[in-house]
Design a protein around this motif. Structure first.
Motif, PDB file in Angstrom:
ATOM      1  N   LYS A  47      32.069  25.462  35.499  1.00 33.10           N
ATOM      2  CA  LYS A  47      31.270  24.739  36.490  1.00 33.10           C
ATOM      3  C   LYS A  47      30.751  25.748  37.506  1.00 33.10           C
ATOM      4  O   LYS A  47      31.163  26.919  37.486  1.00 33.10           O
ATOM      5  N   PRO A  48      29.848  25.345  38.396  1.00 33.83           N
ATOM      6  CA  PRO A  48      29.323  26.297  39.384  1.00 33.83           C
ATOM      7  C   PRO A  48      30.430  26.945  40.213  1.00 33.83           C
ATOM      8  O   PRO A  48      31.452  26.321  40.512  1.00 33.83           O
ATOM      9  N   LEU A  49      30.209  28.201  40.580  1.00 35.40           N
ATOM     10  CA  LEU A  49      31.180  28.970  41.355  1.00 35.40           C
ATOM     11  C   LEU A  49      30.745  29.035  42.810  1.00 35.40           C
ATOM     12  O   LEU A  49      29.555  29.004  43.121  1.00 35.40           O
ATOM     13  N   ARG A  50      31.739  29.163  43.700  1.00 37.37           N
ATOM     14  CA  ARG A  50      31.448  29.149  45.133  1.00 37.37           C
ATOM     15  C   ARG A  50      32.083  30.366  45.798  1.00 37.37           C
ATOM     16  O   ARG A  50      33.285  30.608  45.655  1.00 37.37           O
ATOM     17  N   ILE A  51      31.247  31.141  46.473  1.00 38.46           N
ATOM     18  CA  ILE A  51      31.738  32.251  47.297  1.00 38.46           C
ATOM     19  C   ILE A  51      31.645  31.806  48.757  1.00 38.46           C
ATOM     20  O   ILE A  51      30.547  31.621  49.289  1.00 38.46           O
ATOM     21  N   VAL A  52      32.784  31.609  49.391  1.00 33.25           N
ATOM     22  CA  VAL A  52      32.814  31.212  50.798  1.00 33.25           C
ATOM     23  C   VAL A  52      32.717  32.465  51.663  1.00 33.25           C
ATOM     24  O   VAL A  52      33.474  33.424  51.477  1.00 33.25           O
ATOM     25  N   VAL A  53      31.785  32.463  52.588  1.00 30.11           N
ATOM     26  CA  VAL A  53      31.636  33.536  53.572  1.00 30.11           C
ATOM     27  C   VAL A  53      31.984  32.937  54.933  1.00 30.11           C
ATOM     28  O   VAL A  53      31.269  32.058  55.417  1.00 30.11           O
ATOM     29  N   VAL A  63      24.873  38.825  53.566  1.00 27.44           N
ATOM     30  CA  VAL A  63      23.841  39.479  52.756  1.00 27.44           C
ATOM     31  C   VAL A  63      24.455  40.049  51.478  1.00 27.44           C
ATOM     32  O   VAL A  63      23.920  39.878  50.373  1.00 27.44           O
ATOM     33  N   LEU A  64      25.602  40.707  51.624  1.00 26.20           N
ATOM     34  CA  LEU A  64      26.255  41.296  50.456  1.00 26.20           C
ATOM     35  C   LEU A  64      26.686  40.215  49.465  1.00 26.20           C
ATOM     36  O   LEU A  64      26.515  40.360  48.254  1.00 26.20           O
ATOM     37  N   ALA A  65      27.211  39.118  49.979  1.00 26.43           N
ATOM     38  CA  ALA A  65      27.642  38.020  49.101  1.00 26.43           C
ATOM     39  C   ALA A  65      26.467  37.482  48.294  1.00 26.43           C
ATOM     40  O   ALA A  65      26.590  37.210  47.091  1.00 26.43           O
ATOM     41  N   VAL A  82      26.646  30.680  47.542  1.00 30.62           N
ATOM     42  CA  VAL A  82      27.257  31.225  48.750  1.00 30.62           C
ATOM     43  C   VAL A  82      27.341  30.112  49.785  1.00 30.62           C
ATOM     44  O   VAL A  82      26.344  29.467  50.116  1.00 30.62           O
ATOM     45  N   ASP A  83      28.544  29.872  50.278  1.00 28.25           N
ATOM     46  CA  ASP A  83      28.818  28.777  51.212  1.00 28.25           C
ATOM     47  C   ASP A  83      29.315  29.361  52.526  1.00 28.25           C
ATOM     48  O   ASP A  83      30.440  29.855  52.615  1.00 28.25           O
ATOM     49  N   SER A  89      36.898  33.109  64.396  1.00 23.53           N
ATOM     50  CA  SER A  89      37.169  34.466  63.899  1.00 23.53           C
ATOM     51  C   SER A  89      37.445  34.495  62.405  1.00 23.53           C
ATOM     52  O   SER A  89      38.387  35.135  61.935  1.00 23.53           O
ATOM     53  N   ALA A  90      36.631  33.760  61.656  1.00 23.53           N
ATOM     54  CA  ALA A  90      36.695  33.707  60.185  1.00 23.53           C
ATOM     55  C   ALA A  90      37.889  32.918  59.664  1.00 23.53           C
ATOM     56  O   ALA A  90      38.136  32.894  58.455  1.00 23.53           O
ATOM     57  N   ILE A  91      38.601  32.245  60.529  1.00 25.89           N
ATOM     58  CA  ILE A  91      39.794  31.497  60.101  1.00 25.89           C
ATOM     59  C   ILE A  91      39.405  30.260  59.301  1.00 25.89           C
ATOM     60  O   ILE A  91      40.030  29.953  58.269  1.00 25.89           O
ATOM     61  N   LEU A  92      38.375  29.542  59.724  1.00 22.94           N
ATOM     62  CA  LEU A  92      38.030  28.269  59.082  1.00 22.94           C
ATOM     63  C   LEU A  92      37.679  28.455  57.607  1.00 22.94           C
ATOM     64  O   LEU A  92      38.191  27.758  56.729  1.00 22.94           O
ATOM     65  N   GLY A  93      36.787  29.383  57.322  1.00 24.23           N
ATOM     66  CA  GLY A  93      36.365  29.586  55.943  1.00 24.23           C
ATOM     67  C   GLY A  93      37.466  30.158  55.077  1.00 24.23           C
ATOM     68  O   GLY A  93      37.639  29.757  53.920  1.00 24.23           O
ATOM     69  N   THR A  94      38.241  31.088  55.630  1.00 26.88           N
ATOM     70  CA  THR A  94      39.335  31.685  54.855  1.00 26.88           C
ATOM     71  C   THR A  94      40.407  30.649  54.546  1.00 26.88           C
ATOM     72  O   THR A  94      40.950  30.597  53.431  1.00 26.88           O
ATOM     73  N   ASP A  95      40.698  29.797  55.514  1.00 22.97           N
ATOM     74  CA  ASP A  95      41.691  28.747  55.308  1.00 22.97           C
ATOM     75  C   ASP A  95      41.228  27.756  54.240  1.00 22.97           C
ATOM     76  O   ASP A  95      42.037  27.256  53.436  1.00 22.97           O
TER      77      ASP A  95
END
Length: 343
Positions: A47-53, A63-65, A82-83, A89-95
């Motif tokens: 299925k489609p893949l998702r890269i969370v930034v 840009v790199l993603a 790319v989502d 401080s990047a906590i929301l997306g990483t979590d």
């Protein structure tokens, strides 16, 4: 050993075909076992893949993603989306990735901040990167430049250390946020030289650079993208670069380590990396790492990474895990001695 059957005449054609195949069937069970035991991605991706930034659109990480996603999609046979999930401080997306299904279809592309330093900066972090994530690949290393105002009478690392020590309480340094590498490295210099330098935190690198040019602060650590135009125009001076190797974007600038500043604080650098939810099957983790490596090796992508001031890495999961384990105590020490603590 299989005993040969007694000769009872010539069998019919169909039987001859079957008999001819029997030795291969008896002799090759080991091959069948090896095939069954070989690593497999089990139809991944399906299925489609998702890269969370975990940062806003338009930044270097985003840009790199997007560049990598465009290159990887044809080989993976699925769309790679790319989502952006910025915040805290990047906590929301990483979590969000730490809590995603560990099927390999969701990964995070982020900075060392969210995968490493945040766990020492924050009182309460909703995820533990060492427990809830698996490190996939270190995509690029992001060394920074130590730069000063032209009025600072120092041109090398040792000269700057001596100047800071001789002017206790008179200097200030900038960063783009509490707990960011420029803050931690500046705090380390201040502490080791007993310089009592003031830390000024800015909401971004651009305003920090403007105050350095204007003389409101005397030194800072800055990215190549932000600093190079001002270095070339003579508005700021470059002392050296962090990390163990000279930057390909500015090969004439020596590392601080070359100049004798060999503390781990000056030798490490931030990085951009990919991680997946803990429990993601190892073959899928390996597949992601390999796809990132192949994409980043394409000449146009490699040139884009270099232009951003990054050094291409594309490590294996095993190499990344080893580098990560080695850096944890260094970053922990830097955070502790800086006194930075966030809720």
């Amino acid at each position: 050993m299989t005993r040969p059957c007694p000769n009872r005449g010539t069998p019919p054609p169909a039987r001859r075909t079957l008999l001819a195949a029997l030795p291969a069937l008896f002799c090759a069970p080991w091959a069948l076992a090896q095939t069954a035991a070989a690593p497999t991605t089990g139809g991944f991706p399906n299925k489609p893949l998702r890269i969370v930034v975990p940062y806003p659109p338009g930044g270097a990480t985003d840009v790199l993603a997007r560049v990598l996603a465009e290159k990887m999609a044809p080989r993976l046979g699925q769309p790679v989306v790319v989502d952006n999930k910025p915040g805290a401080s990047a906590i929301l997306g990483t979590d969000a990735v730490a809590k995603a299904a560990p099927d390999g279809h969701t990964v995070v592309l982020t900075l060392s901040q969210s995968l490493l330093t945040n766990m020492f900066l924050y009182e309460k972090l909703p995820y533990d990167p060492r427990r809830d994530l698996v490190m996939v690949t270190q995509i690029a290393v992001a060394p920074v430049l130590l730069v000063v105002h032209p009025g600072v009478p120092a041109n090398t690392g040792p000269e700057l250390l001596a100047y800071a020590k001789a002017n206790k309480g008179k200097l200030s340094y900038g960063s783009w946020g509490v707990g960011a590498y420029p803050h931690l490295a500046g705090a380390h210099m201040s502490l080791t030289q007993q310089a009592d330098m003031a830390h000024i935190a800015y909401k971004g690198e651009a305003p920090m650079m403007q105050d350095l040019i204007g003389g409101q602060i005397q030194m800072a650590y800055a990215s190549v993208l932000q600093a190079r135009p001002h270095i070339e125009a003579g508005r700021i001076k470059v002392i050296g670069t962090t990390g163990d190797r000279r930057m390909s974007a500015l090969p004439q600038v020596p590392t601080l380590a070359e100049q004798g500043l060999t503390d781990p604080a000056y030798r490490i650098a931030g990085w951009l990396a990919m991680a997946a939810p803990a429990g993601t099957p190892a073959p899928i983790v390996q597949r992601w790492a390999e796809e990132v490596r192949l994409a980043s090796e394409q000449p146009d992508v490699a040139a884009r990474i270099a232009a951003m001031g990054f050094e291409r890495k594309a490590s294996t999961p095993q190499q990344f895990a080893a580098a990560y384990a080695a850096e944890v105590p260094v970053w922990e020490s830097l955070v502790r001695q800086s006194g930075a603590r966030l809720e």
